[in-house]
Write a protein that holds these residues in place. Sequence first.
Motif, PDB file in Angstrom:
ATOM      1  N   ASN A  16       0.816  -1.218   0.000  1.00 44.36           N
ATOM      2  CA  ASN A  16       0.000   0.000   0.000  1.00 44.36           C
ATOM      3  C   ASN A  16       0.846   1.264   0.000  1.00 44.36           C
ATOM      4  N   GLN A  17       2.096   1.167   0.442  1.00 48.52           N
ATOM      5  CA  GLN A  17       2.945   2.345   0.556  1.00 48.52           C
ATOM      6  C   GLN A  17       3.864   2.549  -0.652  1.00 48.52           C
ATOM      7  N   CYS A  18       3.987   1.528  -1.488  1.00 46.48           N
ATOM      8  CA  CYS A  18       4.900   1.699  -2.619  1.00 46.48           C
ATOM      9  C   CYS A  18       4.327   1.358  -3.993  1.00 46.48           C
ATOM     10  N   SER A 147      -0.992  -9.679   5.085  1.00 46.11           N
ATOM     11  CA  SER A 147      -1.861  -8.527   5.340  1.00 46.11           C
ATOM     12  C   SER A 147      -1.070  -7.415   6.021  1.00 46.11           C
ATOM     13  N   HIS A 148      -0.880  -6.333   5.283  1.00 46.45           N
ATOM     14  CA  HIS A 148      -0.130  -5.194   5.826  1.00 46.45           C
ATOM     15  C   HIS A 148      -0.962  -3.924   5.623  1.00 46.45           C
ATOM     16  N   PHE A 149      -1.832  -3.631   6.563  1.00 46.40           N
ATOM     17  CA  PHE A 149      -2.603  -2.372   6.610  1.00 46.40           C
ATOM     18  C   PHE A 149      -3.468  -2.097   5.392  1.00 46.40           C
ATOM     19  N   ASP A 150      -3.886  -3.096   4.637  1.00 44.91           N
ATOM     20  CA  ASP A 150      -4.670  -2.737   3.450  1.00 44.91           C
ATOM     21  C   ASP A 150      -5.713  -3.775   3.043  1.00 44.91           C
ATOM     22  N   TYR A 322      11.361  -2.617  14.878  1.00 42.41           N
ATOM     23  CA  TYR A 322      11.915  -1.865  16.009  1.00 42.41           C
ATOM     24  C   TYR A 322      12.392  -0.504  15.522  1.00 42.41           C
ATOM     25  N   TYR A 323      11.818   0.535  16.091  1.00 37.05           N
ATOM     26  CA  TYR A 323      12.234   1.898  15.760  1.00 37.05           C
ATOM     27  C   TYR A 323      12.675   2.674  16.990  1.00 37.05           C
ATOM     28  N   MET A 324      12.056   2.376  18.146  1.00 41.69           N
ATOM     29  CA  MET A 324      12.185   3.287  19.293  1.00 41.69           C
ATOM     30  C   MET A 324      11.793   2.592  20.592  1.00 41.69           C
ATOM     31  N   GLY A 339       5.059  12.951  18.858  1.00 40.28           N
ATOM     32  CA  GLY A 339       5.163  12.588  17.448  1.00 40.28           C
ATOM     33  C   GLY A 339       4.098  11.588  17.045  1.00 40.28           C
ATOM     34  N   ASN A 340       4.024  11.320  15.757  1.00 35.87           N
ATOM     35  CA  ASN A 340       3.009  10.369  15.320  1.00 35.87           C
ATOM     36  C   ASN A 340       3.329   8.996  15.888  1.00 35.87           C
ATOM     37  N   PHE A 341       2.381   8.451  16.583  1.00 31.87           N
ATOM     38  CA  PHE A 341       2.495   7.114  17.153  1.00 31.87           C
ATOM     39  C   PHE A 341       3.485   6.963  18.287  1.00 31.87           C
ATOM     40  N   SER A 342       4.137   8.039  18.720  1.00 39.82           N
ATOM     41  CA  SER A 342       5.012   7.839  19.860  1.00 39.82           C
ATOM     42  C   SER A 342       4.151   7.962  21.115  1.00 39.82           C
ATOM     43  N   VAL A 382      12.226  -7.283  11.030  1.00 39.78           N
ATOM     44  CA  VAL A 382      11.745  -7.103   9.668  1.00 39.78           C
ATOM     45  C   VAL A 382      11.436  -5.641   9.336  1.00 39.78           C
ATOM     46  N   GLU A 383      11.702  -4.763  10.290  1.00 38.71           N
ATOM     47  CA  GLU A 383      11.639  -3.319  10.035  1.00 38.71           C
ATOM     48  C   GLU A 383      12.530  -2.623  11.049  1.00 38.71           C
ATOM     49  N   ASN A 384      13.318  -1.667  10.551  1.00 43.09           N
ATOM     50  CA  ASN A 384      14.115  -0.806  11.413  1.00 43.09           C
ATOM     51  C   ASN A 384      14.668   0.286  10.503  1.00 43.09           C
ATOM     52  N   SER A 429      15.753  -3.779   6.570  1.00 44.01           N
ATOM     53  CA  SER A 429      15.578  -2.393   6.992  1.00 44.01           C
ATOM     54  C   SER A 429      14.304  -1.834   6.361  1.00 44.01           C
ATOM     55  N   TRP A 430      13.596  -1.000   7.124  1.00 40.97           N
ATOM     56  CA  TRP A 430      12.301  -0.514   6.634  1.00 40.97           C
ATOM     57  C   TRP A 430      12.460   0.507   5.512  1.00 40.97           C
ATOM     58  N   GLY A 431      11.532   0.420   4.574  1.00 41.49           N
ATOM     59  CA  GLY A 431      11.468   1.410   3.502  1.00 41.49           C
ATOM     60  C   GLY A 431      12.820   1.563   2.857  1.00 41.49           C
ATOM     61  N   SER A 444       7.981  12.925   2.680  1.00 42.28           N
ATOM     62  CA  SER A 444       9.171  13.574   3.255  1.00 42.28           C
ATOM     63  C   SER A 444       9.676  12.883   4.519  1.00 42.28           C
ATOM     64  N   LYS A 445       8.912  11.947   5.094  1.00 44.44           N
ATOM     65  CA  LYS A 445       9.442  11.125   6.185  1.00 44.44           C
ATOM     66  C   LYS A 445      10.094   9.919   5.513  1.00 44.44           C
ATOM     67  N   ARG A 446      11.362  10.094   5.154  1.00 45.71           N
ATOM     68  CA  ARG A 446      12.029   9.115   4.291  1.00 45.71           C
ATOM     69  C   ARG A 446      12.873   8.125   5.099  1.00 45.71           C
ATOM     70  N   TYR A 447      12.806   6.861   4.714  1.00 47.26           N
ATOM     71  CA  TYR A 447      13.604   5.808   5.357  1.00 47.26           C
ATOM     72  C   TYR A 447      14.621   5.204   4.392  1.00 47.26           C
ATOM     73  N   GLY A 448      14.508   5.550   3.113  1.00 52.54           N
ATOM     74  CA  GLY A 448      15.184   4.783   2.085  1.00 52.54           C
ATOM     75  C   GLY A 448      16.691   4.859   2.061  1.00 52.54           C
TER      76      GLY A 448
HETATM   77  P1  P53 Z   1       5.789   5.551   9.536  1.00 47.58           P
HETATM   78  C1  P53 Z   1       3.934   3.191  14.455  1.00 47.58           C
HETATM   79  C2  P53 Z   1       4.975   2.848  15.308  1.00 47.58           C
HETATM   80  C3  P53 Z   1       5.889   1.915  14.914  1.00 47.58           C
HETATM   81  C4  P53 Z   1       5.748   1.304  13.669  1.00 47.58           C
HETATM   82  O1  P53 Z   1       6.115   4.146  10.227  1.00 47.58           O
HETATM   83  C5  P53 Z   1       4.699   1.639  12.843  1.00 47.58           C
HETATM   84  C6  P53 Z   1       3.796   2.589  13.220  1.00 47.58           C
HETATM   85  C7  P53 Z   1       2.689   2.971  12.286  1.00 47.58           C
HETATM   86  O2  P53 Z   1       3.024   4.177  11.652  1.00 47.58           O
HETATM   87  O3  P53 Z   1       4.448   1.051  11.636  1.00 47.58           O
HETATM   88  C8  P53 Z   1       5.419   0.406  10.894  1.00 47.58           C
HETATM   89  O4  P53 Z   1       5.604   5.253   8.085  1.00 47.58           O
HETATM   90  C9  P53 Z   1       4.687  -0.165   9.708  1.00 47.58           C
HETATM   91  C10 P53 Z   1       5.097   0.436   8.396  1.00 47.58           C
HETATM   92  C11 P53 Z   1       5.448   1.885   8.604  1.00 47.58           C
HETATM   93  C12 P53 Z   1       6.674   1.938   9.491  1.00 47.58           C
HETATM   94  O5  P53 Z   1       6.449   1.297  10.719  1.00 47.58           O
HETATM   95  O6  P53 Z   1       4.559   6.032  10.201  1.00 47.58           O
HETATM   96  O7  P53 Z   1       4.755  -1.568   9.667  1.00 47.58           O
HETATM   97  O8  P53 Z   1       4.069   0.217   7.475  1.00 47.58           O
HETATM   98  O9  P53 Z   1       5.658   2.596   7.437  1.00 47.58           O
HETATM   99  C13 P53 Z   1       7.164   3.347   9.775  1.00 47.58           C
HETATM  100  O10 P53 Z   1       6.977   6.414   9.786  1.00 47.58           O
END
Ligand code: P53
Length: 484
Positions: A16-18, A147-150, A322-324, A339-342, A382-384, A429-431, A444-448
Motif C-alpha cells: 500500500n505504501q509503494c 496482510s499489511h494495513f490494506d 523496532y524503531y524506538m 510525534g506520530n504514534f510515539s 523485519v523493520e528498522n 531495513s524498513w522502507g 518527506s518522512k524518508r527511510y530509504g
Molecule cells: P511511519 C507506528 C509505530 C511503529 C511502527 O512508520 C509503525 C507505526 C505505524 O506508523 O508502523 C510500521 O511510516 C509499519 C510500516 C510503517 C513503518 O512502521 O509512520 O509496519 O508500514 O511505514 C514506519 O513512519
Amino acid sequence: MRFPTNFYWGGATAANQCEGAYDVDGRGLTLKDVTTIGGLKKRRQVTYLQADGTPGKGLAIPDGAHGAVLPNEYYPNQTGIDFYHRYQEDIALFAKMGFKMYRMSISWSRIFPRGDEEEPNQAGLDFYRRVFETLKAHGIEPLVTISHFDMPLHLETVYGGWNDRRMIAFYQHYAETLFTTYRGLVKHWITFNEINNTIMFLALRSQTSAADYQRAYQQLHYQFVASALVVKRAHAIDPENQVGCMICGITSYPLTCDPADVLKNRYAWEQNIYYCGDVQCQGQYPTYAQRLWDEYQVDLDMTATDLEILKAGTVDWYTFSYYMSTAITTHEITSAVGGNFSIGARNPYLQYSEWEWADDPDGLQYYLELMNDRYHLPLMIVENGLGAKDQLTADGQIHDQYRISYMRKHIQAMATAIQHGVNLIGYTSWGCIDLVSAGTGQMSKRYGLIYVDRQDDGSGTLARIPKDSFYWYQRVIASNGQAL
Ligand code: P53
C-alpha cells in the motif's frame, strides 16, 4: 562482529505504501486509497452507508477520507512510488546492494478486489508472480506479509472488518490462494503486520472507551484464529513453508524506580507486546489475559474450537519491527512525546527524531534478548530505520550520514545480542526505498537507502537515486556485518 553465515540481510516495504497503480488490472479499493495525507492523530469515527442505504459499522479513518475517491483530494497511496511499474528497476537496485531477502506485502484487493469472492483476480496473481520471478533471478528470497494495513475496503464497509467472524474465512481463502499459487516461489510468510497495533495504539485515540477495548480484543481474537489456521494450511500445502508472527516492537521502561511505575511498565509489556506474541508463539492465551479483559469488562466470542486452532497453529519464528523505545509512569508526565504514534513520557537520556521517535539501540538489544528466552524461536527484525528529511545536494546526491549512524548503532546492538546467544536470523531495513509513510501519508518522512523523487504534494519525476547509505549498506552486507 559475528553474524551467522546465512544471515538474511535485506530491506522491507509494504504494497500500500509503494505500489501505486491502485485502480489497475482489476484491483479493488482499500482504505488507504481513500485516505489523504494528514496523519492518524486526527482519527475520527465515520459511519459508512452500506449498499442498501442502512448505516454500516463504525470505522476510524483519518480526516479527509470519505470512503470514496473524491476529485480535488490528494491520496498519496494511490500512486505510492509506482513500484507496480518499476519493480524490475527497484529489485535490480536491491540486488546491487546485495540483498539476500526482500520483505514485501501482497495487496489483498489485487487478488480479491472485494475480499469475499470465490475466484481470484488472475491479473493480480500474475503481477506478484512476475515480482517473485524477478527476485529469484537476482537470488533474493522473498518474505511475504499477507496482510499489511490494506484489506479490501468492501470488507471494511460491509462487514466492519475484523469485528466480524466471517473475516476468518475470507482471510483463509486469500492466504490459501497465495500458498497454492506461489508454491515453490515463496516459502517465508508473515500473517499480519504489527498485529499488536490494534491494542497498543488505542490509548492514542482522543476518547477511549471500554467498547473500544472490547472491539480491539475481539478483532485480535479473530485474527489469531485466522493466523493459526493459515499457519497450519501453509505447512500442509508446502512443508518448506515457514510462517512468522509480526509484532510492533517498542521497548518500554519505567520512567522512575517507583515500584508503581515498574509494575505499570510490566503491565504495559503484557498488554502491548506480549499478548499477541504469546498467543501466536505459544498457542494459548497467557494467564494475565484474563486480568486485561477484566479491566475493560471484555467478553469475547471465543469457542472451544478456536482454542484448539490456536494450539495447532503456532508460528515458526518471531518477527518484529523496532524503531524506538518509550517510558511509562504513574506520575504526571511533565514532558510527553508528541510525534506520530510515539507514546508515553520523554526519556531524558535519549535523542528524538524529527517525528519524536526515540533513538535507542540499547532498547533493540534488550528486546532481542528478552524475546529469545521467552519463545526460543528464531527471531527476525523485519523493520528498522530512521525516518528523516533528506536534502538533494548540488551534486545530485543525498549525504545521509544520520541514517548510516542510526543503522550502524542498531546493527551493532544486533551483533551484541548475537554474541550473547540470541538466535537472530535476519534484518530487513524498513522502507529500503523511500515510500509513503504509514502514519502521516508523507513522502518527506524518508527511510530509504534509495531516494525517490516524489514530494508531499505528489510532484516529482519518481526517479531513483542511491543515497550514501546505499553504498554503506552494500559494504555491510558484503562483509556480513563486519564493515560498519
Ligand atoms: P511511519 C507506528 C509505530 C511503529 C511502527 O512508520 C509503525 C507505526 C505505524 O506508523 O508502523 C510500521 O511510516 C509499519 C510500516 C510503517 C513503518 O512502521 O509512520 O509496519 O508500514 O511505514 C514506519 O513512519
